[in-house]
Design a protein around this motif. Structure first.
Motif, PDB file in Angstrom:
ATOM      1  N   ALA A 134     178.120 -19.397 -17.132  1.00 63.28           N
ATOM      2  CA  ALA A 134     178.324 -20.334 -16.030  1.00 63.28           C
ATOM      3  C   ALA A 134     178.028 -21.779 -16.401  1.00 63.28           C
ATOM      4  O   ALA A 134     178.560 -22.698 -15.790  1.00 63.28           O
ATOM      5  CB  ALA A 134     177.469 -19.914 -14.833  1.00 63.28           C
ATOM      6  N   ARG A 135     177.201 -22.016 -17.390  1.00 64.95           N
ATOM      7  CA  ARG A 135     176.825 -23.393 -17.746  1.00 64.95           C
ATOM      8  C   ARG A 135     177.476 -23.809 -19.064  1.00 64.95           C
ATOM      9  O   ARG A 135     176.978 -24.679 -19.764  1.00 64.95           O
ATOM     10  CB  ARG A 135     175.311 -23.507 -17.831  1.00 64.95           C
ATOM     11  CG  ARG A 135     174.620 -23.164 -16.531  1.00 64.95           C
ATOM     12  CD  ARG A 135     173.118 -23.317 -16.642  1.00 64.95           C
ATOM     13  NE  ARG A 135     172.702 -24.705 -16.680  1.00 64.95           N
ATOM     14  CZ  ARG A 135     171.454 -25.099 -16.826  1.00 64.95           C
ATOM     15  NH1 ARG A 135     170.501 -24.190 -16.978  1.00 64.95           N
ATOM     16  NH2 ARG A 135     171.137 -26.381 -16.850  1.00 64.95           N
ATOM     17  N   TYR A 136     178.640 -23.226 -19.391  1.00 67.16           N
ATOM     18  CA  TYR A 136     179.238 -23.470 -20.698  1.00 67.16           C
ATOM     19  C   TYR A 136     179.639 -24.915 -20.889  1.00 67.16           C
ATOM     20  O   TYR A 136     179.750 -25.391 -22.002  1.00 67.16           O
ATOM     21  CB  TYR A 136     180.451 -22.557 -20.911  1.00 67.16           C
ATOM     22  CG  TYR A 136     181.660 -22.944 -20.096  1.00 67.16           C
ATOM     23  CD1 TYR A 136     181.816 -22.469 -18.800  1.00 67.16           C
ATOM     24  CD2 TYR A 136     182.642 -23.785 -20.617  1.00 67.16           C
ATOM     25  CE1 TYR A 136     182.912 -22.821 -18.050  1.00 67.16           C
ATOM     26  CE2 TYR A 136     183.742 -24.136 -19.867  1.00 67.16           C
ATOM     27  CZ  TYR A 136     183.878 -23.654 -18.589  1.00 67.16           C
ATOM     28  OH  TYR A 136     184.959 -23.996 -17.827  1.00 67.16           O
ATOM     29  N   ASN A 137     179.910 -25.643 -19.786  1.00 71.24           N
ATOM     30  CA  ASN A 137     180.355 -27.024 -19.939  1.00 71.24           C
ATOM     31  C   ASN A 137     179.195 -28.013 -19.884  1.00 71.24           C
ATOM     32  O   ASN A 137     179.419 -29.205 -19.862  1.00 71.24           O
ATOM     33  CB  ASN A 137     181.388 -27.379 -18.871  1.00 71.24           C
ATOM     34  CG  ASN A 137     180.931 -26.930 -17.504  1.00 71.24           C
ATOM     35  OD1 ASN A 137     179.775 -27.124 -17.138  1.00 71.24           O
ATOM     36  ND2 ASN A 137     181.815 -26.303 -16.755  1.00 71.24           N
ATOM     37  N   GLU A 138     177.977 -27.540 -19.869  1.00 67.54           N
ATOM     38  CA  GLU A 138     176.828 -28.435 -19.870  1.00 67.54           C
ATOM     39  C   GLU A 138     176.260 -28.504 -21.277  1.00 67.54           C
ATOM     40  O   GLU A 138     175.929 -27.470 -21.860  1.00 67.54           O
ATOM     41  CB  GLU A 138     175.756 -27.947 -18.895  1.00 67.54           C
ATOM     42  CG  GLU A 138     174.530 -28.844 -18.844  1.00 67.54           C
ATOM     43  CD  GLU A 138     173.554 -28.439 -17.769  1.00 67.54           C
ATOM     44  OE1 GLU A 138     173.921 -27.651 -16.880  1.00 67.54           O
ATOM     45  OE2 GLU A 138     172.401 -28.906 -17.829  1.00 67.54           O
ATOM     46  N   GLN A 139     176.121 -29.689 -21.804  1.00 62.76           N
ATOM     47  CA  GLN A 139     175.586 -29.866 -23.148  1.00 62.76           C
ATOM     48  C   GLN A 139     174.132 -30.333 -23.054  1.00 62.76           C
ATOM     49  O   GLN A 139     173.805 -31.226 -22.281  1.00 62.76           O
ATOM     50  CB  GLN A 139     176.430 -30.866 -23.931  1.00 62.76           C
ATOM     51  CG  GLN A 139     177.846 -30.346 -24.151  1.00 62.76           C
ATOM     52  CD  GLN A 139     178.687 -31.247 -25.019  1.00 62.76           C
ATOM     53  OE1 GLN A 139     178.180 -32.053 -25.788  1.00 62.76           O
ATOM     54  NE2 GLN A 139     179.996 -31.092 -24.904  1.00 62.76           N
ATOM     55  N   TYR A 185     177.332 -29.398 -31.150  1.00 62.68           N
ATOM     56  CA  TYR A 185     178.071 -30.644 -31.319  1.00 62.68           C
ATOM     57  C   TYR A 185     177.207 -31.655 -32.062  1.00 62.68           C
ATOM     58  O   TYR A 185     175.992 -31.709 -31.866  1.00 62.68           O
ATOM     59  CB  TYR A 185     178.419 -31.256 -29.959  1.00 62.68           C
ATOM     60  CG  TYR A 185     179.213 -30.389 -29.024  1.00 62.68           C
ATOM     61  CD1 TYR A 185     178.609 -29.363 -28.298  1.00 62.68           C
ATOM     62  CD2 TYR A 185     180.571 -30.610 -28.829  1.00 62.68           C
ATOM     63  CE1 TYR A 185     179.343 -28.583 -27.430  1.00 62.68           C
ATOM     64  CE2 TYR A 185     181.310 -29.837 -27.954  1.00 62.68           C
ATOM     65  CZ  TYR A 185     180.685 -28.825 -27.255  1.00 62.68           C
ATOM     66  OH  TYR A 185     181.415 -28.060 -26.383  1.00 62.68           O
ATOM     67  N   SER A 205     175.461 -25.907 -26.305  1.00 61.26           N
ATOM     68  CA  SER A 205     175.794 -25.410 -24.971  1.00 61.26           C
ATOM     69  C   SER A 205     175.981 -23.905 -25.013  1.00 61.26           C
ATOM     70  O   SER A 205     176.352 -23.334 -26.041  1.00 61.26           O
ATOM     71  CB  SER A 205     177.039 -26.104 -24.414  1.00 61.26           C
ATOM     72  OG  SER A 205     178.157 -25.915 -25.248  1.00 61.26           O
ATOM     73  N   PRO A 206     175.701 -23.275 -23.876  1.00 57.48           N
ATOM     74  CA  PRO A 206     175.764 -21.811 -23.823  1.00 57.48           C
ATOM     75  C   PRO A 206     177.145 -21.336 -23.408  1.00 57.48           C
ATOM     76  O   PRO A 206     178.028 -22.134 -23.108  1.00 57.48           O
ATOM     77  CB  PRO A 206     174.751 -21.480 -22.725  1.00 57.48           C
ATOM     78  CG  PRO A 206     174.866 -22.638 -21.782  1.00 57.48           C
ATOM     79  CD  PRO A 206     175.176 -23.853 -22.630  1.00 57.48           C
ATOM     80  N   GLN A 239     181.740 -23.561 -32.817  1.00 60.20           N
ATOM     81  CA  GLN A 239     181.721 -22.559 -31.756  1.00 60.20           C
ATOM     82  C   GLN A 239     181.715 -21.197 -32.420  1.00 60.20           C
ATOM     83  O   GLN A 239     182.711 -20.774 -33.006  1.00 60.20           O
ATOM     84  CB  GLN A 239     182.929 -22.708 -30.837  1.00 60.20           C
ATOM     85  CG  GLN A 239     183.135 -21.557 -29.864  1.00 60.20           C
ATOM     86  CD  GLN A 239     182.004 -21.420 -28.856  1.00 60.20           C
ATOM     87  OE1 GLN A 239     180.890 -20.997 -29.167  1.00 60.20           O
ATOM     88  NE2 GLN A 239     182.286 -21.798 -27.625  1.00 60.20           N
ATOM     89  N   ALA A 247     177.677 -22.915 -28.900  1.00 59.14           N
ATOM     90  CA  ALA A 247     178.383 -24.137 -29.277  1.00 59.14           C
ATOM     91  C   ALA A 247     177.387 -25.200 -29.721  1.00 59.14           C
ATOM     92  O   ALA A 247     176.293 -25.327 -29.155  1.00 59.14           O
ATOM     93  CB  ALA A 247     179.206 -24.659 -28.116  1.00 59.14           C
TER      94      ALA A 247
END
Lengths: 115, 117
Positions: free
Chosen positions: A99-104, A33, A95-96, A50, A31
């Motif tokens: 588990a850390r998909y919501n961390e930018q 942004y 972002s990956p 994405q 992802a």
């Protein structure tokens, strides 16, 4: 490892000129942004990529703004016929999945000044 | 649509004093909350995040935040600040991007924390 990089770090241009801003996300991040940070303001969402899906362009302020992401990696934000109100810091984030998909993870930004 | 309000644009404090940076958000069915820090001439760095579970979240550099659903708040706190904590702090709320599994963020306008000796 290497973080998100952006170039140039500073760009000064004349009103009416076109500019291109580049973002290199963290390798493997799916992802990407773009945000804009005007002086004294919070970050404004511009566009989201994405994977191979169609980008979410809902934050682009006008049709003078466009962005592309080639090969699922590097992205370029283009502003045509720049106006003084386009002056801002343009931030890219990636972002990956997993588990850390919501961390930018943010790059240092490109400071654009339109004279 | 989400919105975030950071009530203080600037917070000056003395070193070793406690600090609280306030953040309120608009309600939503599914709320994820974040605090980011931006040190001078650097990019944004994640301090902490609330996704679910315990409402008290601990982050890096001794910061913590508490999610209060009834007050729609997510205030950031540190019991004793250092000069090096001088930075701009942004509260953010996730807003699900249509069709995607990642989340775009809606940011507050930021709070400039200045720690004086």
């Amino acid at each position: 490892g290497a973080g998100v990089s952006q170039s140039p770090s500073n760009k000064v241009t004349e009103k009416g000129k076109d500019v291109e801003l580049r973002c290199d996300p963290i390798s493997g991040h799916t992802a990407l942004y773009w945000y804009r940070q005007r002086l004294g303001q919070g970050l404004e969402f511009l566009i989201y990529f994405q994977g191979n899906s169609a980008p979410d362009k809902s934050g682009l302020p006008s049709d003078r703004f466009s962005a592309e992401r080639t090969g699922g990696s590097v992205s370029t934000l283009t502003i045509q016929r720049t106006q003084q109100e386009d002056s801002a810091v343009y931030l890219c984030a990636s972002s990956p999945t997993g588990a850390r998909y919501n961390e930018q993870f943010f790059g240092p930004g490109t400071r654009l000044t339109v004279l | 649509a989400q919105s975030v309000t950071q009530l203080d644009s600037q917070v000056p404090v003395f070193e070793e004093a406690p600090v609280e940076l306030r953040c309120n958000y608009s309600s939503s069915v599914s709320v994820y909350l974040f605090w980011y820090v931006q040190y001078p001439n650097q990019g944004l760095q994640l301090l902490l995040k609330y996704l679910s579970g315990s409402t008290l979240v601990k982050g890096i550099n001794g910061f913590e935040a508490e999610f209060n659903k009834s007050q729609t708040s997510f205030h950031l706190r540190k019991p004793s600040v250092h000069i090096s904590d001088t930075a701009e702090y942004f509260c953010a709320v996730s807003d699900r991007v249509s069709g995607g599994s990642n989340y775009k963020l809606t940011f507050g306008k930021g709070t400039l924390l200045t720690v004086n000796p």
